[in-house]
Scaffold this motif. Structure first.
Motif, short mmCIF file in Angstrom:
data_model
loop_
_atom_site.label_atom_id
_atom_site.label_comp_id
_atom_site.label_asym_id
_atom_site.label_seq_id
_atom_site.Cartn_x
_atom_site.Cartn_y
_atom_site.Cartn_z
N TYR A 1 -6.96 0.78 -21.68
CA TYR A 1 -8.39 0.93 -21.97
C TYR A 1 -8.66 0.72 -23.46
O TYR A 1 -7.83 1.04 -24.31
CB TYR A 1 -8.88 2.33 -21.58
CG TYR A 1 -10.28 2.62 -22.09
CD1 TYR A 1 -11.39 2.19 -21.37
CD2 TYR A 1 -10.48 3.24 -23.31
CE1 TYR A 1 -12.67 2.41 -21.85
CE2 TYR A 1 -11.76 3.46 -23.80
CZ TYR A 1 -12.85 3.05 -23.07
OH TYR A 1 -14.11 3.27 -23.56
N VAL B 1 -11.27 -2.25 -19.37
CA VAL B 1 -9.99 -1.89 -18.78
C VAL B 1 -9.30 -3.18 -18.33
O VAL B 1 -9.91 -4.01 -17.65
CB VAL B 1 -10.16 -0.93 -17.58
CG1 VAL B 1 -8.80 -0.65 -16.93
CG2 VAL B 1 -10.78 0.38 -18.04
N VAL C 1 -12.16 6.36 -13.43
CA VAL C 1 -12.63 6.70 -14.78
C VAL C 1 -13.56 7.91 -14.68
O VAL C 1 -14.46 7.94 -13.83
CB VAL C 1 -13.36 5.51 -15.42
CG1 VAL C 1 -14.00 5.92 -16.74
CG2 VAL C 1 -12.41 4.34 -15.63
N CYS D 1 -8.95 8.19 -17.63
CA CYS D 1 -8.82 6.88 -16.99
C CYS D 1 -7.41 6.79 -16.42
O CYS D 1 -6.43 7.11 -17.11
CB CYS D 1 -9.06 5.75 -17.99
SG CYS D 1 -8.72 4.09 -17.35
N CYS E 1 -4.24 5.49 -18.08
CA CYS E 1 -4.47 4.22 -18.78
C CYS E 1 -3.98 4.35 -20.22
O CYS E 1 -4.22 5.37 -20.89
CB CYS E 1 -5.95 3.88 -18.79
SG CYS E 1 -6.65 3.65 -17.14
#
Length: 365
Positions: free
Chosen positions: A269, A283, A300, A355, A362
């Motif tokens: 991200y 993303v 998210v 996320c 992420c």
């Protein structure tokens, strides 16, 4: 040919951006003050002498105007001649503003060119979005029935008494100071300190059982053929179980505790742009494996109060502050990218709260 080219994506319609480009009062608040030159149609004087990368005020003449798409100027500044064009193109999220200046006569040194480009970039990505948000939320009505305050470029001749620049600057001191303070506010993030991992627990060391001491006491009474054989059996086995079993078991477990392999599908991200009350996130879903993946799901979590305004590159479903993004297959060694815009968040919130792709968070958040 030396040129400067700066672009910015804005979350506002083209007509609002055009208003900020051509309204003299607004232009003074995000770039510089502008005065029409008396007796000259379409001639303007830009007070840029104090801006980084500018040596003097710019004598400009409007050469092309197509509302709300393009305004072009021929500029004279300190013996140099250039052409400056501002183009507005609609996008899915609002519009894209491109500012391009091409030097036709004279020269800039490398430092001056870089400072001039940075001056444009700071105005377009910082002060202009703040003015546009200000207009969108209708915090201030600039017209207020005052003549000359909202005359658009190019201005032909001034009709009536025009307020002096100094008087206009005094008209909004508290508003400009407050707006600048909001735009320049910086957020601070607190990092949690992870507790240290406990030391590995050593394996239990077995203590000799009472049988070990009783076995030698029975050995003298055993026959030479049988008893020594029975006593010899536990003698080597017990030391091997007690002192040597622990060290031999520990190394055998250590090499086999291999970290799990990295997942083939990962996500990363980043915040690609920010504005006064919102941001745009991006993303990238990567497939580092050797086989195609049929689909992917990224979840998210937005900050409290944040509203999702636009998504590009993925399907999405929202449940409160949790947004689930799904997308098409990703070939091996390839990636998929999607973006989403969020509004109605405070000045310090420039990213989602969480996320993740499956169970993997992420990267970059």
């Amino acid at each position: 040919m030396i040129e400067i080219d700066v672009q910015v994506d804005l979350f506002h319609p083209a007509d609002r951006v055009w208003h900020a480009l051509t309204d003299r009062a607004l232009l003074a608040r995000w770039f510089t003050e502008v005065e029409p030159m008396a007796g000259s149609r379409g001639r303007l004087l830009l007070f840029t002498a104090g801006l980084p990368g500018f040596d003097a005020a710019v004598d400009a003449e409007v050469t092309d105007r197509r509302e709300p798409e393009l305004i072009a100027l021929r500029c004279l500044e300190g013996g140099r001649r250039s052409r400056l064009a501002c183009a507005v193109a609609p996008t899915a999220e609002g519009c894209r503003l491109s500012v391009r200046e091409v030097l036709e006569h004279g020269s800039w040194n490398d430092e001056q060119r870089e400072r001039r480009e940075e001056s444009y970039r700071q105005a377009l990505t910082g002060r202009l979005p703040a003015i546009l948000d200000w207009l969108a939320f209708r915090q201030v009505d600039l017209s207020r029935g005052e003549p000359g305050m909202t005359a658009e470029m190019p201005v032909t001749e001034v009709v009536g008494d025009e307020p002096a620049p100094a008087a206009r600057r005094r008209r909004w001191p508290l508003l400009v100071a407050g707006l600048t303070g909001v735009v320049l506010a910086a957020g601070a993030a607190a990092w949690a300190v992870l507790p240290a991992e406990p030391d590995p627990v050593a394996g239990p060391v077995a203590t000799p059982s009472p049988t070990a001491t009783a076995t030698p006491s029975r050995t003298p009474r055993a026959t030479p053929s049988a008893r020594p054989t029975r006593s010899a059996t536990p003698t080597p086995s017990r030391p091997s179980r007690t002192p040597s079993a622990t060290p031999s078991a520990t190394p055998s477990r250590t090499p086999t505790s291999i970290a799990p392999p990295a997942p083939a599908m990962t996500a990363r991200y980043r915040t690609v742009s920010t504005r006064l009350l919102g941001f745009t996130g991006e993303v990238v879903v990567d497939n580092s494996g050797s086989a195609a993946v049929d689909g992917w799901t990224v979840v998210v979590t937005l900050a409290e109060g944040g509203s999702l305004t636009d998504v590009s590159g993925a399907e999405h479903r929202r449940d409160g502050q949790v947004v689930t993004f799904t997308g098409p297959p990703v070939p091996p060694g390839r990636s998929r990218t999607f973006t989403f815009a969020v509004r109605d968040v405070d000045q310090l919130t420039r990213a989602p709260e969480d996320c993740s792709l499956g169970e993997n968070p992420c990267a970059g958040l």
